[in-house]
Scaffold this motif. Structure first.
Motif, PDB file in Angstrom:
ATOM      1  N   ASP A  58      97.584  39.094 122.164  1.00 58.32           N
ATOM      2  CA  ASP A  58      98.352  37.903 121.489  1.00 58.32           C
ATOM      3  C   ASP A  58      98.599  38.651 119.920  1.00 58.32           C
ATOM      4  OD1 ASP A  58      95.906  35.606 120.021  1.00 58.32           O
ATOM      5  OD2 ASP A  58      95.588  37.516 120.790  1.00 58.32           O
TER       6      ASP A  58
ATOM      7  N   LYS B 165     105.894  44.159 128.232  1.00 58.89           N
ATOM      8  CA  LYS B 165     106.413  43.439 127.132  1.00 58.89           C
ATOM      9  C   LYS B 165     107.280  42.279 127.720  1.00 58.89           C
ATOM     10  CE  LYS B 165     105.176  45.558 123.288  1.00 58.89           C
ATOM     11  NZ  LYS B 165     104.497  44.910 122.121  1.00 58.89           N
TER      12      LYS B 165
ATOM     13  N   VAL C 153     105.512  38.955 128.055  1.00 62.58           N
ATOM     14  CA  VAL C 153     104.995  38.229 126.873  1.00 62.58           C
ATOM     15  C   VAL C 153     105.707  36.798 126.680  1.00 62.58           C
ATOM     16  CG1 VAL C 153     104.624  38.374 124.308  1.00 62.58           C
ATOM     17  CG2 VAL C 153     104.262  40.315 125.713  1.00 62.58           C
ATOM     18  N   ASN C 154     104.980  35.962 126.345  1.00 66.19           N
ATOM     19  CA  ASN C 154     105.273  34.632 126.217  1.00 66.19           C
ATOM     20  C   ASN C 154     105.463  34.472 124.442  1.00 66.19           C
ATOM     21  OD1 ASN C 154     105.929  31.793 125.709  1.00 66.19           O
ATOM     22  ND2 ASN C 154     103.971  31.074 126.581  1.00 66.19           N
ATOM     23  N   TYR C 155     106.907  34.337 124.174  1.00 66.99           N
ATOM     24  CA  TYR C 155     107.284  34.429 122.926  1.00 66.99           C
ATOM     25  C   TYR C 155     107.705  32.824 122.579  1.00 66.99           C
ATOM     26  CZ  TYR C 155     107.635  39.433 122.937  1.00 66.99           C
ATOM     27  OH  TYR C 155     107.413  40.602 122.922  1.00 66.99           O
ATOM     28  N   ASN C 156     107.318  31.961 123.273  1.00 66.90           N
ATOM     29  CA  ASN C 156     107.961  30.499 123.114  1.00 66.90           C
ATOM     30  C   ASN C 156     106.751  29.680 122.113  1.00 66.90           C
ATOM     31  OD1 ASN C 156     110.112  30.683 124.814  1.00 66.90           O
ATOM     32  ND2 ASN C 156     109.028  30.256 126.555  1.00 66.90           N
TER      33      ASN C 156
ATOM     34  N   SER D 225     104.412  30.169 118.453  1.00 66.95           N
ATOM     35  CA  SER D 225     104.288  30.701 116.914  1.00 66.95           C
ATOM     36  C   SER D 225     103.562  32.159 117.175  1.00 66.95           C
ATOM     37  CB  SER D 225     103.891  29.984 116.303  1.00 66.95           C
ATOM     38  OG  SER D 225     102.450  29.660 116.072  1.00 66.95           O
ATOM     39  N   ASN D 226     102.634  32.139 118.150  1.00 61.82           N
ATOM     40  CA  ASN D 226     102.078  33.597 118.171  1.00 61.82           C
ATOM     41  C   ASN D 226     102.215  34.112 119.666  1.00 61.82           C
ATOM     42  OD1 ASN D 226     100.070  35.592 117.436  1.00 61.82           O
ATOM     43  ND2 ASN D 226      98.249  34.461 118.277  1.00 61.82           N
ATOM     44  N   PRO D 227     102.881  35.089 119.908  1.00 62.07           N
ATOM     45  CA  PRO D 227     103.247  35.596 121.040  1.00 62.07           C
ATOM     46  C   PRO D 227     102.053  35.962 121.947  1.00 62.07           C
ATOM     47  CG  PRO D 227     104.683  36.677 119.544  1.00 62.07           C
ATOM     48  CD  PRO D 227     103.565  36.214 118.755  1.00 62.07           C
ATOM     49  N   LYS D 228     102.102  35.904 123.242  1.00 63.73           N
ATOM     50  CA  LYS D 228     100.726  35.978 123.915  1.00 63.73           C
ATOM     51  C   LYS D 228     101.036  36.546 125.286  1.00 63.73           C
ATOM     52  CE  LYS D 228      98.278  32.101 122.353  1.00 63.73           C
ATOM     53  NZ  LYS D 228      97.442  32.832 121.297  1.00 63.73           N
TER      54      LYS D 228
END
Length: 177
Positions: A55, A100, A103-106, A108-111
């Protein structure tokens, strides 16, 4: 098909690193300096692993690790279950090209958490093909990044050649009267 044991590192603070200084690297979620946060006197992992940043800004950054090392809790770990099926370095290269996109960008902290990594499907060609791919990508990596063999060395050599020919072109015979 499951090909790896998925794990995580542990919480290793800067104070812990300072108070337990040693020879074994501690890898964190950063992607600069190969992810090295510091060195301590013990290790949690030993062997060939693929690690990734779970993350933060560098979520999905993939690294190939070999030897004795540690990971912080923001690093996921993949240990190949059967090296006769898939090579660790091949896995690192493949995941480096596709992780990449998972990665979950939905937030505030990508994970890219373990459960998401476990669902990434990767092509597994023959070991011969995997070895060829790794060989080609290793050579390319050397050309791009190795100071002694790669582009920096080539740039240095081209600069020396430029200076040599420039000096030859700008050297005129002296005409003494």
């Amino acid at each position: 098909m499951e090909c790896c044991k998925i794990g995580r590192g542990r919480v290793i603070s800067a104070d812990y690193i300072r108070n337990n200084s040693g020879e074994f690297p501690v890898y964190s979620s950063q992607s600069f300096n190969s992810g090295i946060l510091g060195y301590i006197k013990s290790f949690d992992f030993n062997g060939k692993y693929v690690t990734w940043t779970t993350d933060g800004a560098y979520a999905g950054s993939i690294f190939y690790r070999e030897g004795k090392f540690n990971c912080t809790n923001v690093c996921g770990t993949l240990k190949i279950l059967d090296e006769k099926l898939i090579k660790s370095k091949y896995l690192a290269y493949i995941l480096g090209s596709i992780a990449k996109s998972h990665v979950n960008y939905n937030t505030s902290n990508p994970k890219l958490m373990n459960n998401m990594m476990a669902n990434i499907e990767i092509p597994i060609p023959s070991l011969e093909t995997q070895n060829k791919i790794v060989s080609i990508l290793d050579k390319f990596d050397t050309i791009v990044n190795d100071i002694k063999e790669g582009l920096p060395k080539e740039i240095e050599l081209r600069h020396k050649a430029y200076e040599y020919y420039r000096n030859k072109l700008l050297t005129f015979p002296s005409y003494d009267s």
